[in-house]
Motif scaffolding. Sequence first.
Motif, PDB file in Angstrom:
ATOM      1  N   ALA A 131      21.109  19.143  22.466  1.00  0.00           N
ATOM      2  CA  ALA A 131      22.245  19.486  23.448  1.00  0.00           C
ATOM      3  C   ALA A 131      22.192  18.671  24.704  1.00  0.00           C
ATOM      4  O   ALA A 131      23.086  18.203  25.144  1.00  0.00           O
ATOM      5  N   ALA A 132      21.021  18.801  25.346  1.00  0.00           N
ATOM      6  CA  ALA A 132      20.644  18.430  26.490  1.00  0.00           C
ATOM      7  C   ALA A 132      20.414  16.929  26.603  1.00  0.00           C
ATOM      8  O   ALA A 132      20.164  16.245  27.735  1.00  0.00           O
ATOM      9  N   GLY A 133      20.373  16.274  25.535  1.00  0.00           N
ATOM     10  CA  GLY A 133      20.081  14.906  25.420  1.00  0.00           C
ATOM     11  C   GLY A 133      18.484  14.850  25.595  1.00  0.00           C
ATOM     12  O   GLY A 133      18.101  13.249  25.865  1.00  0.00           O
ATOM     13  N   LYS A 134      17.643  15.433  25.645  1.00  0.00           N
ATOM     14  CA  LYS A 134      16.351  15.404  25.793  1.00  0.00           C
ATOM     15  C   LYS A 134      15.631  14.691  24.652  1.00  0.00           C
ATOM     16  O   LYS A 134      14.202  14.282  24.762  1.00  0.00           O
ATOM     17  N   GLU A 135      16.359  14.625  23.398  1.00  0.00           N
ATOM     18  CA  GLU A 135      15.682  14.151  22.173  1.00  0.00           C
ATOM     19  C   GLU A 135      16.189  12.664  21.918  1.00  0.00           C
ATOM     20  O   GLU A 135      17.467  12.739  22.138  1.00  0.00           O
ATOM     21  N   SER A 136      15.500  11.887  21.402  1.00  0.00           N
ATOM     22  CA  SER A 136      16.270  10.778  21.092  1.00  0.00           C
ATOM     23  C   SER A 136      16.068  10.338  19.644  1.00  0.00           C
ATOM     24  O   SER A 136      15.516  11.133  18.981  1.00  0.00           O
ATOM     25  N   GLY A 137      16.813   9.382  19.132  1.00  0.00           N
ATOM     26  CA  GLY A 137      17.129   9.014  17.779  1.00  0.00           C
ATOM     27  C   GLY A 137      18.060   9.935  17.163  1.00  0.00           C
ATOM     28  O   GLY A 137      18.882  10.563  17.938  1.00  0.00           O
ATOM     29  N   ASP A 138      18.020  10.005  15.810  1.00  0.00           N
ATOM     30  CA  ASP A 138      19.472  10.688  15.136  1.00  0.00           C
ATOM     31  C   ASP A 138      18.662  12.220  14.813  1.00  0.00           C
ATOM     32  O   ASP A 138      17.701  12.389  14.500  1.00  0.00           O
ATOM     33  N   PHE A 139      19.698  12.977  15.042  1.00  0.00           N
ATOM     34  CA  PHE A 139      19.458  14.499  14.622  1.00  0.00           C
ATOM     35  C   PHE A 139      19.225  14.718  13.203  1.00  0.00           C
ATOM     36  O   PHE A 139      20.226  14.154  12.756  1.00  0.00           O
ATOM     37  N   ILE A 140      18.270  15.276  12.657  1.00  0.00           N
ATOM     38  CA  ILE A 140      18.099  15.553  11.308  1.00  0.00           C
ATOM     39  C   ILE A 140      17.826  17.142  11.455  1.00  0.00           C
ATOM     40  O   ILE A 140      16.984  17.623  11.778  1.00  0.00           O
ATOM     41  N   PRO A 141      18.717  17.942  10.527  1.00  0.00           N
ATOM     42  CA  PRO A 141      18.590  19.394  10.514  1.00  0.00           C
ATOM     43  C   PRO A 141      17.429  19.591   9.674  1.00  0.00           C
ATOM     44  O   PRO A 141      16.649  18.676   9.126  1.00  0.00           O
ATOM     45  N   PRO A 142      16.486  20.734  10.132  1.00  0.00           N
ATOM     46  CA  PRO A 142      15.403  21.132   9.286  1.00  0.00           C
ATOM     47  C   PRO A 142      15.290  21.042   8.079  1.00  0.00           C
ATOM     48  O   PRO A 142      16.306  21.536   7.578  1.00  0.00           O
ATOM     49  N   ASP A 143      14.289  20.796   7.372  1.00  0.00           N
ATOM     50  CA  ASP A 143      14.291  20.650   6.032  1.00  0.00           C
ATOM     51  C   ASP A 143      14.176  22.242   5.286  1.00  0.00           C
ATOM     52  O   ASP A 143      13.652  23.214   5.981  1.00  0.00           O
ATOM     53  N   THR A 144      14.770  22.560   4.126  1.00  0.00           N
ATOM     54  CA  THR A 144      14.794  23.777   3.775  1.00  0.00           C
ATOM     55  C   THR A 144      13.264  24.648   3.650  1.00  0.00           C
ATOM     56  O   THR A 144      13.235  25.788   3.812  1.00  0.00           O
ATOM     57  N   THR A 145      12.498  23.882   3.335  1.00  0.00           N
ATOM     58  CA  THR A 145      10.922  24.621   3.312  1.00  0.00           C
ATOM     59  C   THR A 145      10.745  24.927   4.540  1.00  0.00           C
ATOM     60  O   THR A 145      10.175  26.176   4.871  1.00  0.00           O
ATOM     61  N   ALA A 146      10.877  24.130   5.580  1.00  0.00           N
ATOM     62  CA  ALA A 146      10.483  24.473   7.081  1.00  0.00           C
ATOM     63  C   ALA A 146      11.439  25.817   7.435  1.00  0.00           C
ATOM     64  O   ALA A 146      10.833  26.553   8.268  1.00  0.00           O
ATOM     65  N   LEU A 147      12.524  25.655   7.116  1.00  0.00           N
ATOM     66  CA  LEU A 147      13.480  27.040   7.489  1.00  0.00           C
ATOM     67  C   LEU A 147      13.143  28.035   6.999  1.00  0.00           C
ATOM     68  O   LEU A 147      12.935  29.183   7.626  1.00  0.00           O
ATOM     69  N   ALA A 148      12.687  27.906   5.764  1.00  0.00           N
ATOM     70  CA  ALA A 148      12.486  29.261   4.984  1.00  0.00           C
ATOM     71  C   ALA A 148      11.276  29.705   5.385  1.00  0.00           C
ATOM     72  O   ALA A 148      10.946  30.890   5.688  1.00  0.00           O
ATOM     73  N   GLU A 149      10.234  28.991   5.698  1.00  0.00           N
ATOM     74  CA  GLU A 149       9.003  29.365   6.666  1.00  0.00           C
ATOM     75  C   GLU A 149       8.991  30.139   7.763  1.00  0.00           C
ATOM     76  O   GLU A 149       8.654  31.125   8.168  1.00  0.00           O
ATOM     77  N   ALA A 150      10.173  29.571   8.650  1.00  0.00           N
ATOM     78  CA  ALA A 150      10.572  29.843  10.013  1.00  0.00           C
ATOM     79  C   ALA A 150      11.061  31.336   9.633  1.00  0.00           C
ATOM     80  O   ALA A 150      10.888  32.241  10.344  1.00  0.00           O
ATOM     81  N   LEU A 151      12.226  31.464   8.766  1.00  0.00           N
ATOM     82  CA  LEU A 151      12.819  32.884   8.724  1.00  0.00           C
ATOM     83  C   LEU A 151      11.877  33.816   8.010  1.00  0.00           C
ATOM     84  O   LEU A 151      12.320  34.901   8.544  1.00  0.00           O
ATOM     85  N   ALA A 152      10.831  33.418   7.331  1.00  0.00           N
ATOM     86  CA  ALA A 152       9.982  34.310   6.841  1.00  0.00           C
ATOM     87  C   ALA A 152       9.538  35.180   8.002  1.00  0.00           C
ATOM     88  O   ALA A 152       8.758  36.161   7.913  1.00  0.00           O
ATOM     89  N   HIS A 153       9.394  34.692   9.244  1.00  0.00           N
ATOM     90  CA  HIS A 153       8.583  35.070  10.333  1.00  0.00           C
ATOM     91  C   HIS A 153      10.088  35.737  11.232  1.00  0.00           C
ATOM     92  O   HIS A 153       9.445  35.513  12.474  1.00  0.00           O
ATOM     93  N   THR A 154      10.729  36.197  10.875  1.00  0.00           N
ATOM     94  CA  THR A 154      11.752  36.944  11.605  1.00  0.00           C
ATOM     95  C   THR A 154      12.083  38.058  11.139  1.00  0.00           C
ATOM     96  O   THR A 154      12.044  38.464   9.929  1.00  0.00           O
TER      97      THR A 154
END
Length: 343
Positions: A131-154
């Motif tokens: 949102a602050a424009g600190k990343e370059s290129g096209d935004f790609i949402p996280p893939d479902t495996t990475a998201l499931a792994e992160a969610l498992a730690h919440t």
Amino acid sequence: MKRFFVFISAGAVALSLSSCSSRVPERIQYSGTAMGTVIQQTVYTSARDKTVLEDIQKRLQVLEENRLSWRLETSEIYEINSLAGEEEGVLLSEETAEMLERCLEMNERSEGAFDVTMGPVVRLWNLDSWAAGKESGDFIPPDTTALAEALAHTGSSRLYLSGQDGRLYLPEGMALDLGAVGKGIALDEILNYLRENNEITGATISVGGSILTYGEKPDGTSWRVGIINPFDNSGFIGVLSLKGQWCVSTSGDYERYVEAEGIRYHHIIEPSTGYPADSGLSGVTILSRDGFLSDALSTACFILGREKGMRLAEQYGAEALFVEKDGTVTMTEGMKPFYTESQ
Ligand code: FAD
Ligand code: MG
């Protein structure tokens, strides 16, 4: 980038005097940054020494550096996160223990919508940077495996806060993120400071989307807090007229976000899916005497949606205003006397 602007009537004449001084309160202003956002202060004081503005700014920096930041190595939250998984847990300061207890209560009452353990998921999305424009290129949402792994730690129910020895046990891989309440806690911190200072007769302080009003203006008129129009950030949908001490926080989908293939990805995450919350709202504004509550509730109510959000705000004795995606504005009965719709 602010959601709110506080209007101070130009050329205000000091009609009311501070009880402890014969000097006319003078209006002083300051703008700085902390917690990844802009801090704007307007203070009426009868003191000769004008260090109050720097004192407040310093307090906010110390709060961020010593307690709340999950990015700076010097803070208590950083230490907690880096010791996740340690069997002996972490000994908490009294303030942090109390704050986490309030976060856990909010988690329960919001049926899990508000969850300060969303750290791994928030990091994965990295929406602050996009949102602050600190990343370059096209935004790609996280893939479902990475998201499931992160969610498992919440999950706040997996924290163990021992009231007896003041220790917190955070399972390995989990991380706290105080983005939803940090600015509200900052308002409470400022309030404590203002109360200790008899020469301050009135103030409005904005910490990003959270605003504190305190005391009175010398001309006796109300503080005016504009609520930004989620569909046109250059205008307001309405204004709150407030007297005395209030905290106002707004959460919305229109400030920290990135768009990809026509979809808007904003920073407020629905814990049950790991995706940006989609409860039919564009913005929620909360009015409360308490900064922690106004900020925590704005995030929780945004995720819960209008009906459940309204019930939650009422449980806490706070007022709420909801802007739906179709532009409909609804609010609690108690909000109505403060609100004037913009023409
Ligand atoms: P709110 O609705 O009040 O909070 C949304 C934020 O809460 C999200 O950004 C996320 O952090 C968190 N969150 C998301 N989903 C949930 C959920 N379900 N339950 C609970 N919390 C959730 N921003 C920067 O860009 N750079 C910085 O260095 C930086 N440092 C910061 C340091 C501190 C101490 C704090 C308090 C904030 C900092 N921020 C920084 C901003 C922060 O990352 C958030 O973007 C910001 O606090 C969001 O506030 P808000 O009022 O817009 O939204
Ligand atoms: Mg919030």
